[in-house]
Write a protein that holds these residues in place. Structure first.
Motif, mmCIF file in Angstrom:
data_model
loop_
_atom_site.group_PDB
_atom_site.id
_atom_site.type_symbol
_atom_site.label_atom_id
_atom_site.label_comp_id
_atom_site.label_asym_id
_atom_site.label_seq_id
_atom_site.Cartn_x
_atom_site.Cartn_y
_atom_site.Cartn_z
ATOM 1 N N LYS A 142 29.771 0.062 -39.446
ATOM 2 C CA LYS A 142 31.094 -0.372 -39.917
ATOM 3 C C LYS A 142 31.363 0.122 -41.331
ATOM 4 O O LYS A 142 32.510 0.359 -41.706
ATOM 5 N N ASP A 143 30.307 0.272 -42.113
ATOM 6 C CA ASP A 143 30.431 0.735 -43.495
ATOM 7 C C ASP A 143 30.020 2.188 -43.670
ATOM 8 O O ASP A 143 30.444 2.843 -44.621
ATOM 9 N N HIS A 144 29.169 2.674 -42.778
ATOM 10 C CA HIS A 144 28.626 4.027 -42.891
ATOM 11 C C HIS A 144 28.842 4.790 -41.585
ATOM 12 O O HIS A 144 27.905 4.972 -40.801
ATOM 13 N N PRO A 145 30.074 5.226 -41.314
ATOM 14 C CA PRO A 145 30.318 5.973 -40.073
ATOM 15 C C PRO A 145 29.614 7.319 -40.089
ATOM 16 O O PRO A 145 29.289 7.863 -41.144
ATOM 17 N N TYR A 146 29.349 7.824 -38.914
ATOM 18 C CA TYR A 146 28.719 9.132 -38.745
ATOM 19 C C TYR A 146 29.431 9.850 -37.607
ATOM 20 O O TYR A 146 30.205 9.231 -36.852
ATOM 21 N N VAL A 152 31.939 2.960 -32.152
ATOM 22 C CA VAL A 152 30.947 2.016 -32.666
ATOM 23 C C VAL A 152 31.350 1.477 -34.040
ATOM 24 O O VAL A 152 31.284 0.265 -34.296
ATOM 25 N N SER A 153 31.765 2.356 -34.947
ATOM 26 C CA SER A 153 32.154 1.911 -36.293
ATOM 27 C C SER A 153 33.359 0.976 -36.233
ATOM 28 O O SER A 153 33.414 -0.034 -36.947
ATOM 29 N N THR A 154 34.319 1.309 -35.388
ATOM 30 C CA THR A 154 35.519 0.482 -35.253
ATOM 31 C C THR A 154 35.175 -0.894 -34.711
ATOM 32 O O THR A 154 35.640 -1.927 -35.221
#
Length: 238
Positions: A142-146, A152-154
């Motif tokens: 959530k803080d460190h997207p790749y 997943v980040s969303t």
């Protein structure tokens, strides 16, 4: 005292957390997509707990619950009695970029976590007491997207919003969330030593969290009455 219900308790951190509570004499219900597997893992965990010196004889039950089919969740959980601790840890791994966006995979994962988690809490709300607590699992993506973490980040960012709204709607029941990075000894990472070594070098403590670290943090959030609406990162200072 009600049971500890772990949604996604047949493997990984969910399974480790189930063992943690069983070893302390707590009745546990674990869920997975397959009923036979869930029942087998529950029996395995209960046998391990009974082999300890604990005077209590814990019980463990396994149920089939498919979070990607939220309309059926209430019926799947109908046989559960009072719930003291509710843990939602189930997740699927997904690599999905905007350049090659897979809508079906995105819809499935979004439904599984953001709709499925809510549906579980809705189904069990009447079985929670004022002293119960709920723990949602997200992730530091959530803080460190790749690249590939589009969905997943969303979703993991959405877990923070879910935690805050549930803490208000369920009050005085406590609701917290836990966000991990790579877990060094998890089944997914333990056979990837070079990746683990590289990732550990990017934390302030020069290591990655272990399953035991995450279980300790989860139990703290679940059992400490002073912690509410806390989104805790367990990432060794990433």
């Amino acid at each position: 005292m009600g049971s500890v219900v772990i949604i996604g308790g047949t493997s990984g951190i969910g399974k480790e957390l189930a063992q943690h509570y069983l070893d302390r004499g707590r009745s546990v219900v674990i869920t997975g997509r397959d009923a036979e597997r869930a029942g087998g893992v529950a029996a395995e965990l209960a046998a391990a707990a009974r082999a300890t010196d604990n005077a209590e004889v814990p019980s463990a039950h396994g149920l089939a619950v498919d979070l990607s089919r939220p309309h059926y969740i209430a019926a799947a959980l109908a046989g559960i009695g009072p719930v003291d601790r509710l843990v939602l840890v189930a997740i699927e791994r997904d690599m999905n970029t905007i350049a090659n966006y897979d809508i079906d995979k995105a819809v499935r994962l979004t439904t599984l976590k953001l709709v499925g988690y809510h549906a579980v809490v809705h189904a069990l709300k009447s079985r929670l007491s004022p002293d119960s607590s709920v723990l949602l699992f997200g992730g530091v993506a959530k803080d460190h997207p790749y690249e590939g973490s589009t969905t997943v980040s969303t979703i993991n960012a959405g877990v923070i919003g879910m935690m805050r709204t549930l803490a208000v709607e369920l009050a005085p029941i406590r609701v917290n969330s836990l966000h991990t990075w790579m877990i060094e000894d998890s089944p997914f990472w333990r056979d990837k030593p070079e990746t683990v070594k590289w990732a550990g070098s990017h934390t302030l403590t020069h290591r990655l969290p272990t399953s035991a670290d995450v279980v300790d943090a989860a139990a703290l959030l679940l059992d400490n009455p002073g912690l509410n609406a806390v989104g805790l990162r367990v990432d060794c200072g990433m």
